[in-house]
Every structure is written in structure tokens, then in C-alpha cells.
Design an enzyme around this catalytic site. Structure first.
Site, PDB file in Angstrom:
ATOM      1  N   THR A 221      15.799  -9.534  15.606  1.00 53.52           N
ATOM      2  CA  THR A 221      16.096  -9.206  17.005  1.00 53.52           C
ATOM      3  C   THR A 221      16.324 -10.471  17.820  1.00 53.52           C
ATOM      4  O   THR A 221      15.948 -11.571  17.394  1.00 53.52           O
ATOM      5  CB  THR A 221      14.916  -8.440  17.648  1.00 53.52           C
ATOM      6  OG1 THR A 221      13.749  -9.275  17.635  1.00 53.52           O
ATOM      7  CG2 THR A 221      14.630  -7.155  16.891  1.00 53.52           C
ATOM      8  N   ASP A 222      16.943 -10.306  18.992  1.00 51.84           N
ATOM      9  CA  ASP A 222      17.044 -11.424  19.928  1.00 51.84           C
ATOM     10  C   ASP A 222      16.495 -10.969  21.279  1.00 51.84           C
ATOM     11  O   ASP A 222      16.004  -9.852  21.405  1.00 51.84           O
ATOM     12  CB  ASP A 222      18.477 -11.953  20.033  1.00 51.84           C
ATOM     13  CG  ASP A 222      19.447 -10.922  20.610  1.00 51.84           C
ATOM     14  OD1 ASP A 222      19.012 -10.008  21.339  1.00 51.84           O
ATOM     15  OD2 ASP A 222      20.650 -11.029  20.346  1.00 51.84           O
ATOM     16  N   GLN A 223      16.553 -11.838  22.272  1.00 54.41           N
ATOM     17  CA  GLN A 223      15.873 -11.511  23.521  1.00 54.41           C
ATOM     18  C   GLN A 223      16.592 -10.440  24.339  1.00 54.41           C
ATOM     19  O   GLN A 223      16.087 -10.027  25.383  1.00 54.41           O
ATOM     20  CB  GLN A 223      15.628 -12.775  24.350  1.00 54.41           C
ATOM     21  CG  GLN A 223      16.858 -13.392  24.973  1.00 54.41           C
ATOM     22  CD  GLN A 223      16.486 -14.634  25.781  1.00 54.41           C
ATOM     23  OE1 GLN A 223      15.691 -15.451  25.327  1.00 54.41           O
ATOM     24  NE2 GLN A 223      17.057 -14.808  26.954  1.00 54.41           N
ATOM     25  N   MET A 224      17.743  -9.977  23.849  1.00 54.27           N
ATOM     26  CA  MET A 224      18.370  -8.824  24.480  1.00 54.27           C
ATOM     27  C   MET A 224      17.684  -7.531  24.004  1.00 54.27           C
ATOM     28  O   MET A 224      18.003  -6.438  24.461  1.00 54.27           O
ATOM     29  CB  MET A 224      19.863  -8.805  24.139  1.00 54.27           C
ATOM     30  CG  MET A 224      20.775  -8.462  25.313  1.00 54.27           C
ATOM     31  SD  MET A 224      22.526  -8.339  24.808  1.00 54.27           S
ATOM     32  CE  MET A 224      23.003 -10.074  24.686  1.00 54.27           C
ATOM     33  N   GLY A 225      16.753  -7.700  23.029  1.00 57.37           N
ATOM     34  CA  GLY A 225      16.014  -6.547  22.531  1.00 57.37           C
ATOM     35  C   GLY A 225      16.753  -5.769  21.464  1.00 57.37           C
ATOM     36  O   GLY A 225      16.376  -4.654  21.119  1.00 57.37           O
TER      37      GLY A 225
END
Lengths: 153, 153, 153, 153
Positions: free
Chosen positions: A20-24
Site C-alpha cells: 500500500t501507499d499513503q493514498m491507502g
């Protein structure tokens, strides 16, 4: 051919937290890796995995890769990646992919399409020179020809 | 030694979007990769990068790695990784690391400590047998000895 | 516009050991990440980095990504990634990329082309609904319009 | 407790091509990710996966991670990662891991130990303040206490 009909290229992958990345959502670069997971799994199933190919002196580098993202995959999902051989010339290989939500455990499969994609490959030897499978590796040539046929169905 | 004093092991890394996870911070596995970035950069600076080592037939696999996380690094930050040789026996090597917020552009460096860590390595040949640098590669032995000395200061 | 002429989208990346695979070359998925590095760097330079965008409530997810691989990048190389805005409609954005060998230290730049690629994006809000930059964020609209113009030159 | 005895923390992972590096082995940073795969899988099995925890407002960031590498895992292998809760205080959690070769398909399991490791965690809320499970989430407290007990056996 019988064996090809029995082979399901369908491959399941559990989305990992580190994907995952911080965009969820799953970072888009990981789909390119999932394509590889499904492609190498398919090749394992037909008895010609990457390990075996490299032992035979054949490499299958990626010449091109592309992905179109429809609905972001998220942590907690299991996705199914379905690879399909769409072109095989004896020198080059094209595989297309569909990534969709898969059933697993108590979760219901929505079948929601996450992404589609394609990779193009060339069969080369250790010196990165093209190999002609039909002449030099007729057995492998046969297998990929059948995969192409089964991919058309 | 003069050359060692001139070598700054300090290495800057811009946090990338693909390094974040859905907690909104850098995924912890990336610090292990940053340690490698700083370690290989240090070895490049002393004229003995991984490429050169592998050409000489020496590999330096990781025997152990550890990290302690203090303050999460976030996207938009630039971090400084400071590697320090803390042990060198001629056969084994230990490098410790500090990761901290670094100045960059208009942002002010806070110097906030993000993490610390350590990696342990063994010098081996292509067959994964230990090599004794002092006997077989005295020049390399000398460089790492000096790094150890400079790391103590 | 003056400021755009001063902006060099050119971005350098040192190939990392962890980016290689057992074929001895950079794994193809990493180029997709390098595209992101160059794209976010470009946006930082124009004063509208991802961090700032996300603070403004704008996300820029990737709708599609593709890469064509020419010559494999290898460990020890520094590559230059050159992003260029090739389409901007106020709602969608297309960026194309060239990856080539870059000069660094004692190594001579060969300029050898490693890969080309493209990513397509949509400007959306936190609820993943499209935002119309021209109406809602005219300042950002202006910047991307200029990037598009400078990309044409 | 019955349910705990039925839970096998054992988790299988097929080594992926993209996890290898040019040394021809799995890059050491991936073991840290495999630990996460096994840990989150274990938590899914006890009915308290990361997704559910984050919905409850609890995060479980990694405070420390370490790995010792014994025999390199290679492409073509399937590894088994066995997580075990070795400490649980209601505020902090320690999980240890063993990675070993696993049986799969026609390959015989050697059980060769690849690596061992450990991660340490703290239970925090969205503001990164510690939460006390015993008081605030007695049900979760109970589950981890049982995991600790079962880990001792």
C-alpha cells in the site's frame, strides 16, 4: 490439448500491507509485479518455470509492460490475476492480464475488475541474443503454441 | 589517514511516494534498503564499490540486519543516512547507521532522529566461501581497517 | 514563461543494488517507480509537490502506466529520467519519460537510452471524484498549462 | 484454549523473481516483508487483522525489526514463515519468526532454515498515542494473551 485445458492460469495474491501507499491503496507499481507472479506461475504449471528456463540457458526479459488501473486494490483484499498468452511467434511472447477481486474466506468475491495489463517478452540466451525456439527448443515451442491456442478460447 | 578524513559517509535520500504505506509513513522495510544505499555509497567513495568488488570476485552478503524506529520518516522529507564501520576483522564487517532528517532546499533540517540500525556482513568468494582479505586482498584490507579507525572517531 | 524555462525536469537516480534481479539487471518494475520519482520531483520544482497537493485536498492517482525497455540499466549506473508533460486537459494529465545513462563522477555519460514510458493521471479529491482545476484551482491549472507548453518545446 | 490450538501461524510464501537480486538470491530486505506477511496472516486468523484493527482505531507500528540470515532463499523455492508471539504486555508486542524451506508440489521440503528474526510493536491510536488494550479493548487483550500462551508451547 488435454493438458492445456486442465491448466488454469488463474493466480491468487493476497494484498500485503507493504504494497500500500499513503493514498491507502496498492501502489501502482505492484501490479507490474503481480503480472510477473501470475506469468511465472503459469509457466511453472506448464512445466517450464523460469528456474528451468534459466537452467536451459533461456532468459525471457521484459521488453514492454503496461497497466490500466480501474479500481484500486486495497489492503485486506485477495486479488486474482488471470494471465493469457495473446501472441507467440517463437521469438517473442505477449501476455495480457486481468486483475480482479477474488473470493477468499468469509469475504465474497465481487469480481470487480481492478486492472488490466500486458507484457511483451523476447526469448534470448545468456548473451542476450534471440533464440529461435522452433528450431532450438521444439518442445518449448510446442508448449507456448498450445498456450497461445488455449488463450484464444 | 588523510583520505579517510575527507570521506563523508553521509548520504542523502529523498523519501519517495512508493516508499510510504497506508499508515502515511515510510514502510519500515525501506530503512533496511536505505542502509544499503548508504553502505554502498560509502564503498563507492573509498574506491571499492560493490561493482568493483564483484569484479574482483568478492561478495559481501548480509548476515544480519536490524533497525530501531524512533520517528517515522514521511513523504516530502529528505533523510540523511550516516553509516559507520564499527567492526572489521578481515573476514567480517559490521556497519551501524543513523537516519535523521536532513536539510534540503527551503526546508530546515531538524536533525530529528528517524532510526538507527546495523548490518553484519561476511566477505566471501563466488562459491560463498569466506575470503581472508588480509592475505588475499591486502589493499582492501587496508581500506576497511582505515574505515574502522575513522569510524571510531 | 520564464520560470518554466528555468525548470529542468531532468532527474538523476543512482541504481541501487536492491533494484537488481537475478538476471543481473534492474527489475523492470522499478522503472515505473523511477517515473514517479521524476514526476514528483518535477512537481516539487514547480512548487506543487504531492505533499502540497494532498494538503490542498487533491490527489493525482495513476490511471495507466507503460514502459518500453531498450537497454537494461545495471547496478553501478546513474540514470537520468526526463519527464515531459504531453497532455493536460484540466482534469487529466499525461507525462512521458525517457530514461538514459547519465554522467556521474569518473564515469562518462553514454546517454544510452534505457527505456521510455508514459503515465496517465486524473486530478481527484479525497473522495476520488474528479476536480476541475480551471474552475477550482486556477493557480494550479496555470502551472500545468505552462508545463504542457514547455513540454512541447 | 481450543481456538488457539487450532490456529497454525505457519504461512507459506512463494519466492518471486522480483525479490531476487544480482547475487542470485532473495534480497535481504524482503525477509522483513515476509515477517509482516506472516504476522498479518496470523492476526487475520485470530479474527483481528490489520484492516479490522485500523477500523477500530488501533495501529500497530513497528518499533524494531531484525533478521539473521542463515541460508539464502532462492527463486523457485517456497518458504514457510512461522511467527510466534514471544512478548505481550498489553501495550507492546514482540513476534519472532523462523523462515524455512517448505514442501510444495513435486519439490521435497528440506526444512532448511533460511533466517530467523523478530519485530517489536506498540499498540497506538490514530494520534500515535499508546493504547492500553486491557482497559480499552479487553477482547483484543484476551486474544493476544492467548497467543502469547500458545507461543510458549
Amino acid at each position: 490439448m488435454d493438458i492445456m485445458n486442465q491448466i488454469s492460469g488463474s493466480y491468487e495474491h493476497k494484498v500485503q500491507y507493504y504494497e500500500t501507499d499513503q493514498m491507502g491503496i496498492v501502489h501502482h507499481s505492484n501490479y507490474i509485479r503481480w503480472f510477473e507472479e501470475a506469468r511465472t506461475d503459469l509457466m511453472d504449471k506448464i512445466g517450464f518455470g523460469y528456474s528451468k528456463m534459466e537452467q536451459s540457458g533461456i532468459l525471457l526479459p521484459v521488453l514492454a509492460a503496461s497497466a490500466e488501473y480501474k479500481h484500486p486494490a486495497q489492503y485486506g483484499e485477495i486479488v486474482r490475476i488471470i494471465p493469457r498468452v495473446t501472441e507467440f511467434t517463437g521469438v517473442k511472447l505477449t501476455v495480457s492480464y486481468v486483475v480482479e477481486n477474488a473470493v477468499s474466506g468469509e469475504r465474497k468475491a465481487t469480481g470487480e475488475r481492478k486492472a488490466t495489463g500486458e507484457t511483451r517478452h523476447g526469448f534470448v540466451n545468456q548473451k542476450m541474443s534471440p533464440v529461435r525456439l522452433k528450431r532450438d527448443y521444439p518442445e518449448i515451442y510446442q508448449i507456448f503454441s498450445e498456450l497461445l491456442e488455449s488463450g484464444k478460447r
